[in-house]
Design a protein around this motif. Structure first.
Motif, mmCIF file in Angstrom:
data_model
loop_
_atom_site.group_PDB
_atom_site.id
_atom_site.type_symbol
_atom_site.label_atom_id
_atom_site.label_comp_id
_atom_site.label_asym_id
_atom_site.label_seq_id
_atom_site.Cartn_x
_atom_site.Cartn_y
_atom_site.Cartn_z
ATOM 1 N N LYS A 3 40.522 54.130 40.005
ATOM 2 C CA LYS A 3 39.656 53.029 40.468
ATOM 3 C C LYS A 3 39.070 52.206 39.325
ATOM 4 O O LYS A 3 38.690 51.051 39.526
ATOM 5 C CB LYS A 3 38.512 53.584 41.335
ATOM 6 C CG LYS A 3 38.980 54.388 42.548
ATOM 7 C CD LYS A 3 39.543 53.521 43.637
ATOM 8 C CE LYS A 3 40.319 54.277 44.614
ATOM 9 N NZ LYS A 3 40.417 54.370 45.877
ATOM 10 N N THR A 4 38.973 52.797 38.128
ATOM 11 C CA THR A 4 38.385 52.058 37.000
ATOM 12 C C THR A 4 39.437 51.504 36.043
ATOM 13 O O THR A 4 39.084 50.866 35.044
ATOM 14 C CB THR A 4 37.430 52.971 36.207
ATOM 15 O OG1 THR A 4 38.159 54.152 35.830
ATOM 16 C CG2 THR A 4 36.222 53.358 37.037
ATOM 17 N N ASP A 5 40.732 51.741 36.309
ATOM 18 C CA ASP A 5 41.790 51.222 35.438
ATOM 19 C C ASP A 5 41.753 49.695 35.409
ATOM 20 O O ASP A 5 41.449 49.051 36.415
ATOM 21 C CB ASP A 5 43.172 51.681 35.921
ATOM 22 C CG ASP A 5 43.417 53.157 35.644
ATOM 23 O OD1 ASP A 5 42.694 53.732 34.804
ATOM 24 O OD2 ASP A 5 44.325 53.729 36.261
ATOM 25 N N LYS A 6 42.110 49.130 34.271
ATOM 26 C CA LYS A 6 42.092 47.675 34.116
ATOM 27 C C LYS A 6 43.370 47.093 34.719
ATOM 28 O O LYS A 6 44.471 47.398 34.258
ATOM 29 C CB LYS A 6 41.971 47.298 32.632
ATOM 30 C CG LYS A 6 41.746 45.814 32.418
ATOM 31 C CD LYS A 6 41.575 45.465 30.950
ATOM 32 C CE LYS A 6 40.143 45.561 30.501
ATOM 33 N NZ LYS A 6 39.935 44.873 29.200
ATOM 34 N N ILE A 7 43.218 46.275 35.751
ATOM 35 C CA ILE A 7 44.363 45.729 36.494
ATOM 36 C C ILE A 7 44.330 44.211 36.416
ATOM 37 O O ILE A 7 43.343 43.574 36.825
ATOM 38 C CB ILE A 7 44.328 46.171 37.976
ATOM 39 C CG1 ILE A 7 44.257 47.708 38.078
ATOM 40 C CG2 ILE A 7 45.557 45.650 38.720
ATOM 41 C CD1 ILE A 7 43.955 48.211 39.478
ATOM 42 N N HIS A 12 45.928 35.061 40.894
ATOM 43 C CA HIS A 12 44.986 35.604 41.883
ATOM 44 C C HIS A 12 44.412 34.553 42.818
ATOM 45 O O HIS A 12 43.826 34.898 43.840
ATOM 46 C CB HIS A 12 43.841 36.334 41.173
ATOM 47 C CG HIS A 12 42.816 35.430 40.580
ATOM 48 N ND1 HIS A 12 43.028 34.740 39.395
ATOM 49 C CD2 HIS A 12 41.570 35.066 41.009
ATOM 50 C CE1 HIS A 12 41.961 34.015 39.122
ATOM 51 N NE2 HIS A 12 41.062 34.187 40.082
ATOM 52 N N LYS A 13 44.588 33.270 42.509
ATOM 53 C CA LYS A 13 44.069 32.215 43.385
ATOM 54 C C LYS A 13 45.071 31.849 44.491
ATOM 55 O O LYS A 13 44.720 31.191 45.465
ATOM 56 C CB LYS A 13 43.764 30.952 42.574
ATOM 57 C CG LYS A 13 42.512 31.057 41.709
ATOM 58 C CD LYS A 13 41.268 30.963 42.557
ATOM 59 C CE LYS A 13 40.026 30.757 41.721
ATOM 60 N NZ LYS A 13 38.816 30.738 42.537
ATOM 61 N N VAL A 21 44.209 40.994 45.480
ATOM 62 C CA VAL A 21 42.816 41.199 45.028
ATOM 63 C C VAL A 21 41.985 41.780 46.176
ATOM 64 O O VAL A 21 41.239 42.758 45.987
ATOM 65 C CB VAL A 21 42.193 39.880 44.518
ATOM 66 C CG1 VAL A 21 40.689 40.026 44.309
ATOM 67 C CG2 VAL A 21 42.866 39.442 43.218
ATOM 68 N N ARG A 22 42.108 41.196 47.365
ATOM 69 C CA ARG A 22 41.340 41.711 48.521
ATOM 70 C C ARG A 22 41.677 43.173 48.792
ATOM 71 O O ARG A 22 40.781 43.990 49.037
ATOM 72 C CB ARG A 22 41.638 40.878 49.785
ATOM 73 C CG ARG A 22 41.039 39.493 49.792
ATOM 74 C CD ARG A 22 41.059 38.877 51.188
ATOM 75 N NE ARG A 22 42.390 38.788 51.776
ATOM 76 C CZ ARG A 22 43.244 37.774 51.563
ATOM 77 N NH1 ARG A 22 42.900 36.775 50.766
ATOM 78 N NH2 ARG A 22 44.432 37.759 52.145
ATOM 79 N N ASN A 31 37.802 47.149 38.240
ATOM 80 C CA ASN A 31 38.063 46.578 36.910
ATOM 81 C C ASN A 31 39.240 45.598 36.969
ATOM 82 O O ASN A 31 40.277 45.818 36.347
ATOM 83 C CB ASN A 31 38.332 47.715 35.917
ATOM 84 C CG ASN A 31 38.199 47.266 34.475
ATOM 85 O OD1 ASN A 31 37.897 46.099 34.198
ATOM 86 N ND2 ASN A 31 38.450 48.177 33.546
ATOM 87 N N LEU A 32 39.064 44.529 37.755
ATOM 88 C CA LEU A 32 40.148 43.567 37.933
ATOM 89 C C LEU A 32 40.009 42.438 36.919
ATOM 90 O O LEU A 32 38.926 41.874 36.748
ATOM 91 C CB LEU A 32 40.124 42.989 39.360
ATOM 92 C CG LEU A 32 40.154 43.999 40.515
ATOM 93 C CD1 LEU A 32 40.245 43.263 41.850
ATOM 94 C CD2 LEU A 32 41.291 44.996 40.367
ATOM 95 N N VAL A 33 41.114 42.108 36.258
ATOM 96 C CA VAL A 33 41.133 41.016 35.286
ATOM 97 C C VAL A 33 41.762 39.801 35.963
ATOM 98 O O VAL A 33 42.909 39.863 36.423
ATOM 99 C CB VAL A 33 41.956 41.396 34.029
ATOM 100 C CG1 VAL A 33 41.922 40.271 33.006
ATOM 101 C CG2 VAL A 33 41.420 42.680 33.424
ATOM 102 N N LEU A 34 41.001 38.705 36.023
ATOM 103 C CA LEU A 34 41.448 37.517 36.746
ATOM 104 C C LEU A 34 41.286 36.286 35.850
ATOM 105 O O LEU A 34 40.261 36.141 35.191
ATOM 106 C CB LEU A 34 40.632 37.333 38.028
ATOM 107 C CG LEU A 34 40.500 38.570 38.935
ATOM 108 C CD1 LEU A 34 39.509 38.303 40.057
ATOM 109 C CD2 LEU A 34 41.858 38.978 39.506
ATOM 110 N N ARG A 35 42.307 35.424 35.841
ATOM 111 C CA ARG A 35 42.224 34.160 35.102
ATOM 112 C C ARG A 35 42.846 33.059 35.951
ATOM 113 O O ARG A 35 43.961 33.228 36.459
ATOM 114 C CB ARG A 35 43.001 34.236 33.776
ATOM 115 C CG ARG A 35 42.448 35.192 32.747
ATOM 116 C CD ARG A 35 41.175 34.668 32.091
ATOM 117 N NE ARG A 35 40.766 35.540 30.990
ATOM 118 C CZ ARG A 35 40.137 36.701 31.130
ATOM 119 N NH1 ARG A 35 39.837 37.147 32.347
ATOM 120 N NH2 ARG A 35 39.796 37.416 30.081
ATOM 121 N N THR A 36 42.165 31.935 36.072
ATOM 122 C CA THR A 36 42.775 30.791 36.751
ATOM 123 C C THR A 36 43.812 30.159 35.816
ATOM 124 O O THR A 36 43.828 30.442 34.608
ATOM 125 C CB THR A 36 41.711 29.723 37.090
ATOM 126 O OG1 THR A 36 41.189 29.219 35.859
ATOM 127 C CG2 THR A 36 40.591 30.296 37.935
#
Length: 306
Positions: A3-7, A12-13, A21-22, A31-36
């Motif tokens: 659950k804490t792993d960096k994903i 994601h948009k 993402v949902r 720990n979700l990594v998101l970039r537009t």
């Protein structure tokens, strides 16, 4: 995945990325990594290198792509090929360089031959000519699948790919110039009903058959495969059921409550005559869709237009 792993969810948009993402958030991943695309241009190799160097994600869902319907694919052929090749190559290679534990690449069922036997098995890839209208996009996606396969074989990278059928759901594109058939029909019938138009024009003859999967079901399938599957076979994800475009139009007409006439513009292209995926492999791997078409379209219509 813990659950804490960096994903990192690339794209994601978009409709697919936002559904993933949902799903991850519902399952308790924090720990979700998101970039537009404004924050990180995935077609820019140096930008992607810098991102991976700084973030070092442990898992990657590669849902970023330049996408569109028949007209967009046919009009922006160079962009569809170039941009998708760049996005895939950059993200997949840096996932290898920075030792990502697992990557899932989202391809598309349009990669199969135009006249593939039905239903389409995973093994039919590269056995015939592609549909000309979306050939550049398909070739880019095939390259992505082969990249994952080749990095798996040469370097032992746990990179898998999936082939979703036609998708619909939250965050879909309803712009008539760039949308796929189902959202385009929803938009057309909704506007005709709102404007009290006497008729709606629909492209083609209505005879081609298509399979449609709700994007929430796709997200569930991707999550399931990320937890359980490894191998070089790109896994089909679909419902195993299809519908003619004519029957789809009639279903959407019923859902919208439109009482006018449908005019079929047969001067416009039909695209591939039929595209039904064989989903026996993913069923064997323990996943099956849960959202039926009418239920899914009603939910989407209510959310997007009401």
């Amino acid at each position: 995945m813990n659950k804490t792993d960096k994903i990192y969810i690339a794209g994601h948009k978009g409709m697919v990325g936002s559904a993933i993402v949902r799903k991850l958030q519902q399952e308790g991943y924090t720990n979700l990594v998101l970039r537009t695309s404004k924050e990180l241009d995935l077609t820019n190799q140096q930008a992607v290198i810098d991102f991976f160097k700084a973030e070092k994600p442990e898992y990657v869902f590669l849902a970023a792509a330049k996408v569109g319907g028949i007209e967009a694919n046919n009009t922006y052929r160079a962009q569809f090929l170039y941009e998708n090749l760049q996005i895939q190559s950059n993200v997949i290679h840096q996932s290898y360089v920075y030792k990502v534990k697992k990557l899932l690449f989202l391809a598309s069922s349009c990669i199969y031959p135009k006249l593939a036997p039905q239903p389409i098995k995973e093994s039919y890839l590269l056995t015939g000519e592609l549909e000309p209208t979306n050939e550049p996009y398909a070739i880019a996606k095939i390259a992505g699948i082969k990249l994952c396969e080749s990095y798996f074989k040469q370097y032992g990278c746990n990179f898998i790919s999936v082939m979703p059928t036609n998708l619909y759901g939250p965050n879909d594109t309803y712009d008539l110039k760039n949308s796929h058939v189902l959202p385009a029909l929803l938009r057309k019938f909704h506007e005709a009903e709102k404007n009290k138009s006497t008729s709606v024009e629909v492209w083609g003859s209505g005879t081609p058959k298509r399979e449609f999967l709700h994007v929430n079901d796709l997200a569930n399938a991707c999550y399931h495969l990320m937890q359980t599957y490894q191998g070089t076979v790109s896994v089909n994800i679909g419902t195993g059921k299809d519908i003619s475009i004519k029957d789809l139009a009639l279903l959407i007409q019923k859902i919208v409550g439109y009482k006018g006439v449908i005019n079929w513009n047969t001067s416009k292209p039909d695209g591939t005559p039929r595209k039904l995926l064989d989903v026996s492999l993913i069923h064997q791997l323990g996943w099956k869709h849960t959202i039926e078409l009418e239920e899914g379209i009603r939910a989407v219509y209510k959310e997007a237009f009401k």
